[in-house]
Design a protein around this motif. Structure first.
Motif, PDB file in Angstrom:
ATOM      1  N   CYS B 279      -6.731 -15.046   7.749  1.00  8.78           N
ATOM      2  CA  CYS B 279      -6.641 -14.321   9.127  1.00  8.78           C
ATOM      3  C   CYS B 279      -7.100 -12.825   8.431  1.00  8.78           C
ATOM      4  N   ASP B 280      -7.019 -11.678   9.495  1.00  8.47           N
ATOM      5  CA  ASP B 280      -7.417 -10.416   9.136  1.00  8.47           C
ATOM      6  C   ASP B 280      -6.440  -9.831   8.229  1.00  8.47           C
ATOM      7  N   ILE B 281      -5.278  -9.903   8.343  1.00  9.36           N
ATOM      8  CA  ILE B 281      -4.170  -9.336   7.257  1.00  9.36           C
ATOM      9  C   ILE B 281      -3.278 -10.517   6.638  1.00  9.36           C
ATOM     10  N   VAL B 282      -3.522 -10.913   5.389  1.00 10.58           N
ATOM     11  CA  VAL B 282      -2.802 -11.734   4.887  1.00 10.58           C
ATOM     12  C   VAL B 282      -1.631 -11.372   3.944  1.00 10.58           C
ATOM     13  N   ILE B 283      -0.479 -11.838   4.184  1.00 14.54           N
ATOM     14  CA  ILE B 283       0.614 -11.343   3.258  1.00 14.54           C
ATOM     15  C   ILE B 283       1.221 -12.136   2.572  1.00 14.54           C
ATOM     16  N   ASP B 284       1.279 -11.921   0.940  1.00 13.61           N
ATOM     17  CA  ASP B 284       1.553 -12.874   0.196  1.00 13.61           C
ATOM     18  C   ASP B 284       2.276 -12.115  -1.094  1.00 13.61           C
ATOM     19  N   PHE B 285       3.004 -12.806  -1.587  1.00 14.63           N
ATOM     20  CA  PHE B 285       4.255 -12.491  -2.644  1.00 14.63           C
ATOM     21  C   PHE B 285       3.304 -12.866  -3.997  1.00 14.63           C
ATOM     22  N   ASP B 286       2.593 -11.830  -4.630  1.00 16.54           N
ATOM     23  CA  ASP B 286       1.796 -12.129  -5.882  1.00 16.54           C
ATOM     24  C   ASP B 286       2.126 -11.191  -6.860  1.00 16.54           C
ATOM     25  N   ASP B 287       2.678 -11.269  -7.795  1.00 14.49           N
ATOM     26  CA  ASP B 287       3.376 -10.566  -9.184  1.00 14.49           C
ATOM     27  C   ASP B 287       2.010 -10.100  -9.696  1.00 14.49           C
ATOM     28  N   ALA B 288       0.828 -10.754  -9.689  1.00 13.19           N
ATOM     29  CA  ALA B 288      -0.078 -10.125 -10.612  1.00 13.19           C
ATOM     30  C   ALA B 288      -0.925  -8.978  -9.925  1.00 13.19           C
ATOM     31  N   GLN B 289      -0.489  -8.716  -8.602  1.00 20.27           N
ATOM     32  CA  GLN B 289      -1.438  -7.673  -7.718  1.00 20.27           C
ATOM     33  C   GLN B 289      -0.400  -6.541  -7.794  1.00 20.27           C
ATOM     34  N   THR B 290       0.725  -6.547  -7.903  1.00 18.70           N
ATOM     35  CA  THR B 290       1.505  -5.237  -7.750  1.00 18.70           C
ATOM     36  C   THR B 290       2.628  -5.450  -8.452  1.00 18.70           C
ATOM     37  N   SER B 291       3.426  -4.351  -8.900  1.00 21.48           N
ATOM     38  CA  SER B 291       4.742  -4.492  -9.487  1.00 21.48           C
ATOM     39  C   SER B 291       5.649  -4.131  -8.056  1.00 21.48           C
ATOM     40  N   PHE B 292       5.359  -3.764  -7.081  1.00 21.25           N
ATOM     41  CA  PHE B 292       6.421  -3.489  -5.815  1.00 21.25           C
ATOM     42  C   PHE B 292       5.354  -3.983  -4.553  1.00 21.25           C
ATOM     43  N   ALA B 293       4.594  -3.378  -4.258  1.00 25.52           N
ATOM     44  CA  ALA B 293       3.806  -3.703  -2.966  1.00 25.52           C
ATOM     45  C   ALA B 293       2.579  -2.795  -2.719  1.00 25.52           C
ATOM     46  N   ALA B 294       1.597  -3.590  -2.394  1.00 25.06           N
ATOM     47  CA  ALA B 294       0.355  -2.756  -2.020  1.00 25.06           C
ATOM     48  C   ALA B 294      -0.461  -3.234  -0.771  1.00 25.06           C
ATOM     49  N   CYS B 295      -1.306  -2.439  -0.083  1.00 22.92           N
ATOM     50  CA  CYS B 295      -2.299  -3.179   0.518  1.00 22.92           C
ATOM     51  C   CYS B 295      -3.834  -2.822  -0.028  1.00 22.92           C
ATOM     52  N   SER B 296      -4.365  -3.892  -0.137  1.00 25.20           N
ATOM     53  CA  SER B 296      -5.706  -4.112  -0.598  1.00 25.20           C
ATOM     54  C   SER B 296      -6.691  -4.147   0.354  1.00 25.20           C
ATOM     55  N   THR B 297      -7.594  -3.304   0.631  1.00 25.67           N
ATOM     56  CA  THR B 297      -8.614  -3.712   1.728  1.00 25.67           C
ATOM     57  C   THR B 297      -9.935  -3.446   1.290  1.00 25.67           C
ATOM     58  N   VAL B 298     -10.970  -4.040   1.852  1.00 26.14           N
ATOM     59  CA  VAL B 298     -12.413  -3.963   1.677  1.00 26.14           C
ATOM     60  C   VAL B 298     -12.905  -3.551   2.977  1.00 26.14           C
ATOM     61  N   GLY B 299     -13.922  -2.644   3.253  1.00 26.71           N
ATOM     62  CA  GLY B 299     -14.546  -2.369   4.398  1.00 26.71           C
ATOM     63  C   GLY B 299     -15.910  -1.921   4.370  1.00 26.71           C
ATOM     64  N   SER B 300     -16.601  -1.878   5.308  1.00 19.60           N
ATOM     65  CA  SER B 300     -18.049  -1.592   5.369  1.00 19.60           C
ATOM     66  C   SER B 300     -18.095  -0.053   6.371  1.00 19.60           C
ATOM     67  N   PHE B 301     -19.234   0.545   6.084  1.00 14.17           N
ATOM     68  CA  PHE B 301     -19.354   1.789   6.740  1.00 14.17           C
ATOM     69  C   PHE B 301     -20.088   1.253   8.268  1.00 14.17           C
ATOM     70  N   LEU B 302     -19.872   2.139   9.067  1.00 14.96           N
ATOM     71  CA  LEU B 302     -20.007   1.923  10.435  1.00 14.96           C
ATOM     72  C   LEU B 302     -20.948   3.093  10.931  1.00 14.96           C
ATOM     73  N   ASP B 303     -21.466   4.009  10.235  1.00 20.27           N
ATOM     74  CA  ASP B 303     -22.277   5.091  10.686  1.00 20.27           C
ATOM     75  C   ASP B 303     -23.010   5.731   9.574  1.00 20.27           C
ATOM     76  N   PHE B 304     -23.763   4.702   8.704  1.00 19.62           N
ATOM     77  CA  PHE B 304     -24.835   5.108   7.768  1.00 19.62           C
ATOM     78  C   PHE B 304     -25.722   5.987   8.151  1.00 19.62           C
ATOM     79  N   PRO B 305     -26.218   6.921   7.600  1.00 13.64           N
ATOM     80  CA  PRO B 305     -25.630   7.347   6.266  1.00 13.64           C
ATOM     81  C   PRO B 305     -24.501   8.435   5.980  1.00 13.64           C
ATOM     82  N   THR B 306     -24.248   8.860   7.287  1.00 12.68           N
ATOM     83  CA  THR B 306     -23.179   9.843   7.201  1.00 12.68           C
ATOM     84  C   THR B 306     -21.803   9.287   6.466  1.00 12.68           C
ATOM     85  N   ASN B 307     -21.473   7.972   6.801  1.00  9.85           N
ATOM     86  CA  ASN B 307     -20.286   7.226   6.217  1.00  9.85           C
ATOM     87  C   ASN B 307     -18.881   8.000   6.162  1.00  9.85           C
TER      88      ASN B 307
END
Lengths: 211, 369
Positions: B279-307
């Motif tokens: 889904c768009d936002i997947v929630i998961d307990f994963d000890d390899a990714q964080t020692s407490f909690a984090a949100c990891s995102t990937v994005g793409s630019f909408l207004d190249f080249p201003t970015n």
């Protein structure tokens, strides 16, 4: 005896097998240091003075409020001091000891993982270069921040260069995520090796609470 | 030892630089950073013209605590969808003192996953103490990102208020132009009412105030803090939004032109997709990714080249189980679904009226009979 002087303690010449591992790590190193890297045998000494810090790791979880980092410190006599946040199940200060072989294995691991050579600016440049080839961007909110310290009385990577004392401080944010996103930057994987070796100290079953 | 510590202190100043440029600084919007201060992150699905977005949120079915997460995650979704600003949102609620409230955590991390950053500087390199993390989000003002922050609490001595003295630290926090009070909300939120340009501050103000609890107390809002302020405490619930949370989300919704009313505006609703790995936002307990909690995102630019605008294309909330030796702590999973609590007075009033009508009706029927 001065902190920076060479002591008569263990001379940690890295074995040939370890040196081979180091050479492999170096071969995959990023950026300018990769170009100049030679498969050499690093050598080092460290203090055995109980008062001297040899290595320390501090892991800060971004989203935990307050002074909530976990810390493990290793001293010259092998004493390990671990401190957990007050909100943890085992809060406060705990201690254990490494025997000489364990301590030496730990320091060797850090050296083989090229922690003394870690150059944050170069690694960031390598990350930037790899990022520049990608159309997407990434962000990690609340990422862990890891800080590692290493103190060696003498360290020599290149036989042509005289050995010198080493006081190394490295900090990196979102190390796990960066390592996965930028696999070509092997220095990050090396830093993970160093981080994991030190973080294991916090997970030892022989840690005892200190009042 | 003492000498080593002293040396390290100076060493830290010299070498405290190695934050990756892709996510070195958290700002009021994710991805805002040194040199990219104007950058705004938008939720998944935004293309620059979409009018209505639906962002799915799911729980990885293979995750630890998957079943326990269902209620808190749905509650967090409802709260974001309500976009209701509240005060007094710092409560003990039903959270045991030694435990961290997963629902509050989920509310915060999902906020990151739809583009919001921290109003405070948070746990960045070079911030000397945990108290200093409450200064308003900014860069350090140095293109080399050397961590040379200017952190002065001003005459009131309270960190994060409008009299903070911040030198060349460049503000990243969007403040309300009319009053610089993050515990209020303008009726229209866009670049005409909110700004991060310090020249837009009220005349006597020196810096953008943030929505930290101590700032709130100083302004007369007790036990109030915005959800996106970095820092979760054990034994504490924070399950409703602050004014600044709503304002920041709505500022992003004003689109590429940052003005309400254009064809680039959008609305956003989160939807619960249940236990599924995709889904768009997947929630998961994963000890390899964080020692407490984090949100990891990937994005793409909408207004190249201003970015200056990024649409998030994938997002993961990672949480540590707290069960590994050396990193042991407890989570509290709120079992109470929003809307299933004891009815409040208006509902009881309706019930009483219904009972009264029924009682009278029965009596009338008996008399007629």
């Amino acid at each position: 005896m001065g902190l920076r002087s060479l002591r008569s303690g263990y001379r940690g010449a890295v074995s040939s097998a370890v040196a081979s591992s180091a050479a492999l790590l170096l071969a995959g190193a990023p950026g300018p240091d990769a170009a100049s890297a030679q498969p050499t045998t690093p050598s080092f000494t460290y203090s055995h003075d109980p008062a001297d810090l040899i290595a320390r790791i501090r892991i800060r979880a971004g989203e935990i409020r307050g002074p909530q980092s976990r810390t493990a410190s290793v001293y010259g006599d092998g004493r390990v001091v671990v401190e957990f946040p007050a909100s943890f199940k085992k809060p406060g200060r705990h201690e254990t000891s490494l025997d000489p072989a364990e301590l030496d294995d730990l320091v060797t691991t850090l050296v083989v993982a090229r922690l003394p050579e870690f150059d944050a600016d170069l690694v960031r440049a390598a990350v930037g270069a790899e990022q520049a080839t990608r159309a997407d961007v990434a962000h990690v909110a609340d990422a862990d921040v890891v800080e590692i310290e290493l103190y060696l009385d003498a360290y020599q990577q290149d036989p042509a260069v005289p050995s010198a004392t080493l006081e190394k401080y490295v900090t990196w944010r979102a190390l796990s995520q960066d390592t996965a996103r930028f696999p070509g930057v092997t220095a990050l994987a090396d830093l993970v090796t160093a981080r994991d070796a030190l973080a294991l100290l916090m997970a030892r079953s022989d840690l005892e609470a200190v009042p | 030892m003492t000498r080593r510590r002293a040396r390290l202190a100076s060493l830290c100043v010299a070498v405290l630089t190695p934050l990756t440029w892709t996510h070195a600084r958290a700002g009021t919007f994710s991805y805002a950073d040194e040199g990219t201060e104007d950058r705004i992150a938008h939720p998944s699905g935004y293309t620059g013209s979409t009018a209505s977005l639906t962002v799915s949120v799911c729980i990885d079915p293979t995750s630890a605590n998957a079943a326990d997460m269902a209620v808190p995650v749905q509650n967090a979704i409802d709260v974001w969808n309500g976009q209701a600003e509240t005060t007094g949102n710092l409560l003990a609620a039903n959270v045991p003192f030694a435990e961290y409230d997963f629902e509050s955590l989920a509310l915060h991390e999902v906020g990151h996953c739809i583009g919001l950053g921290h109003p405070n500087v948070g746990s960045q390199a070079g911030i000397p103490t945990s108290a200093d993390r409450e200064y308003t989000a900014s860069t350090d003002g140095n293109p080399a990102m050397t961590g040379d922050w200017n952190l002065g609490a001003g005459t009131d001595g309270i960190i994060g208020t409008d009299d903070d003295v911040r030198g060349d630290d460049e503000n990243l926090h969007y403040f309300r132009i009319s009053n610089n009070d993050p515990f209020t909300l303008a009726s229209t939120v866009d670049s005409t009412t909110y700004s991060k340009d310090l020249t837009d501050l009220p005349v006597t103000h020196l810096y953008a105030a943030n929505c930290d609890r101590d700032v709130g107390a100083d302004l007369g809002y007790a036990n109030t803090e915005c959800v996106m302020q970095q820092g979760t405490s054990n034994g504490e619930a924070q399950r409703t939004l602050g004014h600044d949370d709503v304002a920041t989300l709505q500022y992003g919704m004003s689109g590429l032109d940052r003005t309400v009313g254009g064809s680039d505006d959008y609305t956003v609703q989160l939807s619960y997709a249940g236990l599924t790995p995709s889904c768009d936002i997947v929630i998961d307990f994963d000890d390899a990714q964080t020692s407490f909690a984090a949100c990891s995102t990937v994005g793409s630019f909408l207004d190249f080249p201003t970015n200056n605008h990024i649409a998030i294309t994938s997002a993961n909330v990672y949480v540590n189980t707290g069960t590994q030796m050396g990193n042991e702590f407890d989570w509290f999973f709120n079992p109470v679904r929003l809307g299933t609590t004891v009815p409040t007075l208006p509902h009881w009033g309706l019930l009483a009226i219904a009972l009264f009508i029924a009682t009278v009706g029965v009596r009338v029927l008996r008399r007629v009979a």
